[in-house]
Design a protein around this motif. Structure first.
Motif, PDB file in Angstrom:
ATOM      1  N   MET A 268      12.473  -5.998 -10.441  1.00 54.23           N
ATOM      2  CA  MET A 268      11.405  -6.908 -10.185  1.00 54.23           C
ATOM      3  C   MET A 268      11.201  -7.749 -11.502  1.00 54.23           C
ATOM      4  O   MET A 268      11.021  -9.143 -11.347  1.00 54.23           O
ATOM      5  N   ASN A 269      11.430  -7.214 -12.609  1.00 51.55           N
ATOM      6  CA  ASN A 269      11.366  -8.175 -14.039  1.00 51.55           C
ATOM      7  C   ASN A 269      12.622  -9.065 -13.943  1.00 51.55           C
ATOM      8  O   ASN A 269      12.641 -10.041 -14.285  1.00 51.55           O
ATOM      9  N   SER A 298      10.604  -9.107  -0.524  1.00 49.93           N
ATOM     10  CA  SER A 298       9.414  -9.631  -0.635  1.00 49.93           C
ATOM     11  C   SER A 298       8.327  -8.718  -0.691  1.00 49.93           C
ATOM     12  O   SER A 298       7.422  -8.713  -1.578  1.00 49.93           O
ATOM     13  N   ARG A 299       8.375  -7.810   0.048  1.00 45.76           N
ATOM     14  CA  ARG A 299       7.473  -6.667   0.102  1.00 45.76           C
ATOM     15  C   ARG A 299       7.417  -5.914  -1.204  1.00 45.76           C
ATOM     16  O   ARG A 299       6.320  -5.351  -1.942  1.00 45.76           O
ATOM     17  N   ALA A 300       8.553  -5.326  -1.638  1.00 47.01           N
ATOM     18  CA  ALA A 300       8.711  -4.810  -2.762  1.00 47.01           C
ATOM     19  C   ALA A 300       8.105  -5.692  -4.089  1.00 47.01           C
ATOM     20  O   ALA A 300       7.433  -4.973  -5.034  1.00 47.01           O
ATOM     21  N   PHE A 304       4.947  -4.796  -6.733  1.00 53.37           N
ATOM     22  CA  PHE A 304       5.013  -4.761  -8.263  1.00 53.37           C
ATOM     23  C   PHE A 304       4.023  -6.018  -8.918  1.00 53.37           C
ATOM     24  O   PHE A 304       3.641  -5.605  -9.993  1.00 53.37           O
ATOM     25  N   SER A 305       4.225  -7.054  -8.322  1.00 54.33           N
ATOM     26  CA  SER A 305       3.822  -8.370  -9.191  1.00 54.33           C
ATOM     27  C   SER A 305       2.189  -8.604  -8.653  1.00 54.33           C
ATOM     28  O   SER A 305       1.443  -9.359  -9.447  1.00 54.33           O
ATOM     29  N   GLY A 306       1.963  -8.343  -7.307  1.00 50.04           N
ATOM     30  CA  GLY A 306       0.586  -8.769  -6.715  1.00 50.04           C
ATOM     31  C   GLY A 306       0.813 -10.052  -5.988  1.00 50.04           C
ATOM     32  O   GLY A 306      -0.206 -10.452  -5.389  1.00 50.04           O
ATOM     33  N   SER A 310       7.843 -16.314  -3.467  1.00 49.96           N
ATOM     34  CA  SER A 310       7.761 -17.596  -3.055  1.00 49.96           C
ATOM     35  C   SER A 310       6.761 -18.471  -3.947  1.00 49.96           C
ATOM     36  O   SER A 310       6.888 -19.564  -4.586  1.00 49.96           O
ATOM     37  N   SER A 311       5.501 -17.507  -4.182  1.00 48.77           N
ATOM     38  CA  SER A 311       4.649 -18.196  -5.423  1.00 48.77           C
ATOM     39  C   SER A 311       4.948 -18.253  -6.511  1.00 48.77           C
ATOM     40  O   SER A 311       4.900 -19.216  -7.242  1.00 48.77           O
TER      41      SER A 311
END
Length: 329
Positions: A268-269, A298-300, A304-306, A310-311
């Motif tokens: 995710m990083n 996208s769910r994962a 991770f980031s909240g 896409s945002s």
């Protein structure tokens, strides 16, 4: 658990080398500073790392939490977090803010500074460098505010040669010096970081201890080099040549997180850096990082980031547009 043979012990430095390959520079500015006493410069905190190399003469550096430190020719100071500091001809000397110092552009991302009085001369190579995707690399989170290598690195015969080449590029103002400096700075900083890692042999746990471990280090290096592979705890245990249960237990004890969680966080990083820089689409990030579908990725990512990926991509595009408009001549 498998016994640690001499062959496995020899693989630990290789694991560190592989992970250090991730610690790359993406951008930087480079300067030749010719300073004559009296002089002093106050450097504010920045997002980039700061790098100072004393080519000739000496100077004092006010380091975070360490006070004033005397630097001599051949010394290298790396401030990996861009912490605010000062350099001057004497300890506790008067300093001038960096943005008030005279700078002359001598090429793309290169400058020259001449300042001070009529006293003794000091020549510095001063760089501001950006690590590519700094959030990805665990080493950056562990580094102290300043790394100091004395005399070009007494235990590294290559580092003085690299530093001499860096000084030569700046002093002679050759065509393409900024490009050469980028390559040299990449290698120099990697070797400075490596020296720091090797000096931390007393660490009994944590990421540094894990990467030095002949077995867990194999698994960490594999994750860093091939994050998109379909890794499972079983396959990582195979890389480490350990049983699944013992691998999971030892990995978590050293790293501070189970293998699956560390892998997900690392992926995710990486994705955050890609999306923020608008280099890939969400679908492309999902494929590169080994997810079965864009929806699963996208769910994962949101867990991770909240925020959805896409945002973050839109945010990165907006920030890039504002930076482009703000960039002056």
């Amino acid at each position: 658990m498998h016994d640690r043979s001499s062959g496995e012990e020899a693989l630990s430095p290789d694991a560190l080398s592989e992970v250090l390959q991730d610690l790359r520079l993406s951008d930087g500015t480079y300067g030749r500073c010719e300073l004559t006493r009296p002089w002093g410069i106050d450097l504010p905190p920045v997002a980039q790392a700061r790098f100072h190399f004393v080519v000739s003469g000496d100077c004092w550096l006010r380091a975070p939490k360490r006070g004033w430190i005397l630097l001599h020719a051949g010394d290298v100071a790396l401030l990996p977090h861009g912490t605010g500091h000062a350099i001057a001809d004497r300890a506790r000397g008067r300093v001038t803010p960096l943005d008030e110092m005279p700078l002359e552009e001598i090429g793309d991302r290169a400058y020259e500074m001449r300042a001070g009085g009529a006293g003794a001369r000091t020549i510095l190579v001063c760089c501001s460098v950006t690590f590519a995707q700094p959030a990805v690399h665990p080493l950056l989170q562990l580094m102290p505010p300043m790394l100091l290598v004395r005399g070009g690195g007494a235990e590294d015969s290559v580092l003085p040669v690299l530093l001499d080449a860096m000084a030569d590029e700046v002093l002679k103002r050759r065509v393409g010096a900024a490009t050469v400096m980028t390559r040299l700075a990449d290698v120099v900083i990697t070797r400075v970081v490596r020296a720091w890692v090797e000096s931390r042999k007393e660490d009994a746990d944590g990421w540094l201890a894990a990467i030095r471990d002949p077995q867990i280090g194999r698994a960490l290096a594999a994750i860093h080099q091939r994050p998109g592979d379909p890794w499972s705890v079983e396959s990582l245990a195979d890389v480490a040549k350990m049983s699944r249960s013992i691998f999971s237990e030892r990995f978590a004890a050293l790293v501070g997180a189970p293998p699956a969680r560390y892998l997900a966080r690392f992926r995710m990083n990486i994705a955050s850096g890609w999306l923020r820089d608008d280099r890939v689409t969400v679908a492309e990030a999902a494929v590169r990082l080994g997810y079965d579908s864009e929806a699963a990725f996208s769910r994962a990512f949101k867990r991770f980031s909240g925020v959805p990926p896409s945002s973050l991509r839109r945010q990165g595009r907006d920030e890039g547009s504002r930076a482009s408009r703000a960039r002056g001549p």
